[in-house]
Design an enzyme around this catalytic site. Structure first.
Site, PDB file in Angstrom:
ATOM      1  N   ASN A  96       0.806  -1.378   0.063  1.00  0.00           N
ATOM      2  CA  ASN A  96      -0.200   0.457  -0.156  1.00  0.00           C
ATOM      3  C   ASN A  96       0.807   1.182  -0.223  1.00  0.00           C
ATOM      4  O   ASN A  96       0.240   2.148   0.842  1.00  0.00           O
ATOM      5  CB  ASN A  96      -0.918  -0.120   1.170  1.00  0.00           C
ATOM      6  CG  ASN A  96      -0.656  -0.307   2.805  1.00  0.00           C
ATOM      7  OD1 ASN A  96       0.954  -0.643   2.523  1.00  0.00           O
ATOM      8  ND2 ASN A  96      -1.134  -0.250   3.522  1.00  0.00           N
ATOM      9  N   ASP A 304       1.503  -5.151  12.115  1.00  0.00           N
ATOM     10  CA  ASP A 304       0.324  -4.473  11.146  1.00  0.00           C
ATOM     11  C   ASP A 304       0.611  -3.215  11.582  1.00  0.00           C
ATOM     12  O   ASP A 304      -0.298  -1.936  12.047  1.00  0.00           O
ATOM     13  CB  ASP A 304      -1.480  -4.738  12.117  1.00  0.00           C
ATOM     14  CG  ASP A 304      -1.876  -3.862  10.582  1.00  0.00           C
ATOM     15  OD1 ASP A 304      -1.621  -3.987   8.958  1.00  0.00           O
ATOM     16  OD2 ASP A 304      -3.147  -4.063  10.028  1.00  0.00           O
TER      17      ASP A 304
END
Length: 422
Positions: A96, A304
């Site tokens: 991303n 994460d």
């Protein structure tokens, strides 16, 4: 150079070793582990390891690098500095970036950026162009360059996903998918339940995850391509995964460290740093996730790590972009709240944040054993530090622990024959 670490607690999940011993490191390898060692080498460095833990380096399954495109939030240099300071020796980074890593030139350019970093980095290649959930990328072309495939967002439509599984099956690469149906999630920002009603925040029903997961498991039963289920957050999901594993489906699963430490009750503060991509579960979900990690139903704990700028995150909870950083704080907080409290043993925790993440990535896990490479973490579970701007290596500070005292800190990370001293 030879280093002798005296009377350190040695953990190795692979051999189920948990002992106090002397450890000699020589030329980037573990040369000896014994109750007592003596060494008279001229270049010997002696380290007092009493009260500390020497264990395999930590492995993170998915985090965001933000370089290229968002270097104001994080660079690869700051990211890997935070990772090394937190005990991590390997990172698998989501695609991303801006532009996203959905084609061979962008992935190859990213791989070149990893040169010289203190932590071993791998790339997840995109599943769909622009991470948009539509169409397919050139999987065959990307496969030799990436650790696996993931958009890191809600899963593609089911008809497309079936074709993706068929295309990827012969490539032997894991696919990481967050099971979420956006049409069921709606505008929810926290897990639906008594606490969402009490706090007046839009609720995201648990079935936005479990319905997606059930459908995904049906696809995997029909097309047995290995899948990694990321950001698992509900008790029902743990049950579904346990059943699927008992049936022999080729799946692994992870939850994040924050989902093991917090639940919806923590949102009474409306702290936007606890607004996560998959929302925190209700109290029963948190307990089920902890039990799932202990039982091995949930294979791994992921960080994460998602940097977000102060300006973007310092808004109301519902308006804030989801995500939190955590590479430096995950290990000490998990140790304090899960190991010290008795929910997990030291070996169970290390298995979930080192050995099993490597296996989910189809890598040989790091070891703390004679003959293994010195890919290690030296951790002091009693050292106190403050997670403030000077103490955090990340460029962003979007953490629920920002400016709080943390008990437990990594002393040294041994990675790629480099020592990263905190």
């Amino acid at each position: 150079m030879t280093e002798l670490i005296k009377q350190v607690r040695v953990l190795d999940p692979e051999s189920e070793t948990d002992i106090v011993a002397d450890v000699r490191l020589d030329s980037g390898q573990i040369a000896a582990i014994a109750p007592q060692l003596s060494d008279r080498s001229e270049d010997l460095t002696i380290t007092d390891g009493q009260g500390q833990i020497l264990a395999p380096g930590l492995v993170d399954l998915y985090s965001s690098s933000d370089e290229p495109g968002y270097e104001d939030r994080e660079t690869l240099a700051s990211l890997t500095a935070a990772a090394a300071a937190g005990g991590f020796t390997r990172l698998a980074l989501l695609p991303n970036t801006n532009p996203p890593l959905d084609n061979l030139p962008s992935v190859q350019t990213q791989q070149r950026r990893y040169s010289g970093l203190p932590v071993r980095c791998a790339t997840w290649g995109a599943i769909t162009p622009q991470l948009a959930g539509k169409g397919m990328v050139e999987y065959q072309e990307l496969a030799p360059q990436v650790v696996g495939f993931s958009d890191g967002t809600a899963m593609p439509p089911l008809d497309l996903l079936r074709r993706i599984l068929e295309y990827l099956q012969p490539l032997g690469k894991p696919i990481a998918i967050a099971p979420v149906l956006p049409q069921l999630r709606g505008n929810g920002v926290m897990r639906e339940g008594d606490w969402s009603i009490q706090l007046g925040l839009p609720g995201d029903p648990s079935y936005s995850e479990t319905a997606a997961l059930a459908a995904l498991l049906e696809l995997v039963a029909a097309v047995p391509t290995p899948i990694h289920l990321m950001r698992i957050s509900t008790a029902k999901s743990v049950d579904l995964i346990a059943t699927a594993k008992a049936q022999g489906l080729p799946i692994t699963a992870s939850t994040t460290w924050l989902h093991l430490l917090y639940d919806t009750r923590a949102l009474t503060s409306y702290d936007p740093t606890l607004h996560l991509a998959t929302p925190l579960g209700n109290p029963a979900d948190c307990e089920a996730l902890r039990a799932g990690v202990k039982a091995g139903v949930i294979d791994a704990i992921a960080v994460d790590h998602t940097p977000i700028s102060y300006e973007d995150k310092t808004v109301s909870f519902a308006e804030s972009p989801p995500g939190a950083i955590g590479l430096q704080t995950a290990l000490p907080c998990l140790w304090q709240q899960l190991v010290i409290s008795g929910h997990l043993t030291a070996l169970e925790l290390w298995n979930a944040i080192s050995t099993q993440p490597a296996r989910c990535l189809r890598q040989a896990p790091p070891r703390c054993a004679v003959g293994a490479a010195a890919e290690l973490t030296l951790f002091d579970p009693q050292r106190v530090w403050t997670a403030d701007a000077p103490g955090l290596r990340s460029l962003s500070t979007n953490s629920p622990l920002f400016e709080q005292q943390i008990v437990g800190q990594v002393v040294t990370t041994y990675s790629q024959h480099h020592n990263q001293i905190v």
